[in-house]
Design a protein around this motif. Sequence first.
Motif, PDB file in Angstrom:
ATOM      1  N   SER A   2      90.563 113.437 -59.021  1.00 47.61           N
ATOM      2  CA  SER A   2      89.784 114.069 -60.061  1.00 47.61           C
ATOM      3  C   SER A   2      89.053 113.017 -60.860  1.00 47.61           C
ATOM      4  N   THR A   3      88.033 113.472 -61.562  1.00 47.38           N
ATOM      5  CA  THR A   3      87.259 112.548 -62.369  1.00 47.38           C
ATOM      6  C   THR A   3      87.066 113.128 -63.742  1.00 47.38           C
ATOM      7  N   ARG A   4      86.764 112.281 -64.671  1.00 49.13           N
ATOM      8  CA  ARG A   4      86.314 112.746 -65.966  1.00 49.13           C
ATOM      9  C   ARG A   4      84.958 113.413 -65.798  1.00 49.13           C
TER      10      ARG A   4
ATOM     11  N   ARG B 286      92.269 124.135 -62.514  1.00 47.15           N
ATOM     12  CA  ARG B 286      92.490 122.808 -63.103  1.00 47.15           C
ATOM     13  C   ARG B 286      93.968 122.427 -63.094  1.00 47.15           C
ATOM     14  N   ALA B 287      94.842 123.358 -63.463  1.00 45.43           N
ATOM     15  CA  ALA B 287      96.272 123.051 -63.503  1.00 45.43           C
ATOM     16  C   ALA B 287      96.808 122.690 -62.127  1.00 45.43           C
TER      17      ALA B 287
ATOM     18  N   TRP C  95     100.496 109.573 -62.185  1.00 50.13           N
ATOM     19  CA  TRP C  95     100.730 110.311 -63.408  1.00 50.13           C
ATOM     20  C   TRP C  95      99.629 110.087 -64.434  1.00 50.13           C
ATOM     21  N   GLU C  96      98.977 108.951 -64.373  1.00 50.64           N
ATOM     22  CA  GLU C  96      97.847 108.725 -65.274  1.00 50.64           C
ATOM     23  C   GLU C  96      96.704 109.680 -64.930  1.00 50.64           C
ATOM     24  N   LEU C  97      96.440 109.825 -63.632  1.00 53.79           N
ATOM     25  CA  LEU C  97      95.392 110.745 -63.213  1.00 53.79           C
ATOM     26  C   LEU C  97      95.780 112.181 -63.505  1.00 53.79           C
ATOM     27  N   ALA C  98      97.050 112.512 -63.293  1.00 53.72           N
ATOM     28  CA  ALA C  98      97.506 113.872 -63.579  1.00 53.72           C
ATOM     29  C   ALA C  98      97.298 114.205 -65.052  1.00 53.72           C
TER      30      ALA C  98
ATOM     31  N   THR D 177      92.313 117.722 -68.851  1.00 52.68           N
ATOM     32  CA  THR D 177      91.038 118.054 -69.495  1.00 52.68           C
ATOM     33  C   THR D 177      89.842 117.780 -68.589  1.00 52.68           C
ATOM     34  N   ALA D 178      90.082 117.448 -67.330  1.00 48.02           N
ATOM     35  CA  ALA D 178      88.973 117.144 -66.416  1.00 48.02           C
ATOM     36  C   ALA D 178      88.123 118.380 -66.167  1.00 48.02           C
TER      37      ALA D 178
END
Length: 291
Positions: A6-8, A174-175, A188-191, A196-197
């Motif tokens: 995922s990305t911002r 998203r979830a 976990w940082e990406l999760a 809010t992505a």
Amino acid sequence: MDSVHSTRPAGNMRGGSLEFEIGMPDTLRFEDADKYAAYLKTVAGRLRSELAWKNIQPFLPRDTSKHRALDVGGGTGFLSIHLARMGYEVVLLDGSERMLRLASQDAQACKMTPQISFCHAEASRLRDLFAAESFDVVVCHNLLEYVGDPARAVCDIAHVLRKDGVVSVLVRNRAGEVLKDAVKSADWELATANLTAETVVDNLYGNRTRVFGPADLHELIARAGLEVVSQHGVRVFADYVVQEKLTDAAFSQIFELESTLGARPDFYAIARYIQVIARCASDPSSEVTAP
């Protein structure tokens, strides 16, 4: 099409429209239709398609004589063929000529060609191509992730839907992206970022695609003057345990458990995809047009 990461947000949200920073029309991203057709034969692809089809069936009119269905962004025609088998006169609309060719080949193999019309056009042209209240059934699965303006697309769908018709919308959740990266990737940082992505990148084509939450989807439906009559999660747990080679019996067991869990609100919220079945709102004054 399942995502790798995922990305911002990589675009700006204006009036519900995400302006992707990708220099190509939406449909050009899907010209490799053979890759998509192969995906639909995987366990993940089959579950997504077949669960979504099962969810909509109870709401379809049973008297299909002279009833019309529209498959918006229908790709290789899985839903169109199923609707045609029920007796519907189906229009399959897609922006990819290659997708439509594959759909036509499958329809011929199933002897469903007389029931299906193939329309090469973008979803943004619905109002130009079809009169108001033209269809008894509209299905729009995994398309809102890619169109320029999802709110406008849903309003256009509502415009061509008959007052007593039914619409099915399926989008990436998203979830589900949060859970996927936490469980499968242990990132976990990406999760956390995914909470809010607004976009993810799918692993089939490497394209940026939107993600939606249940509240986002319900808002789009309500703004178009529609009301949700049923909601489902699609692929709640299978992505985390399934191997690609399954016996028919094992697939059936997974399918039934997925169907049961997807109908429950506590599991709906964390599925990879969310699906709503909607009808025209009983209070016409509730309609709010897209900006």
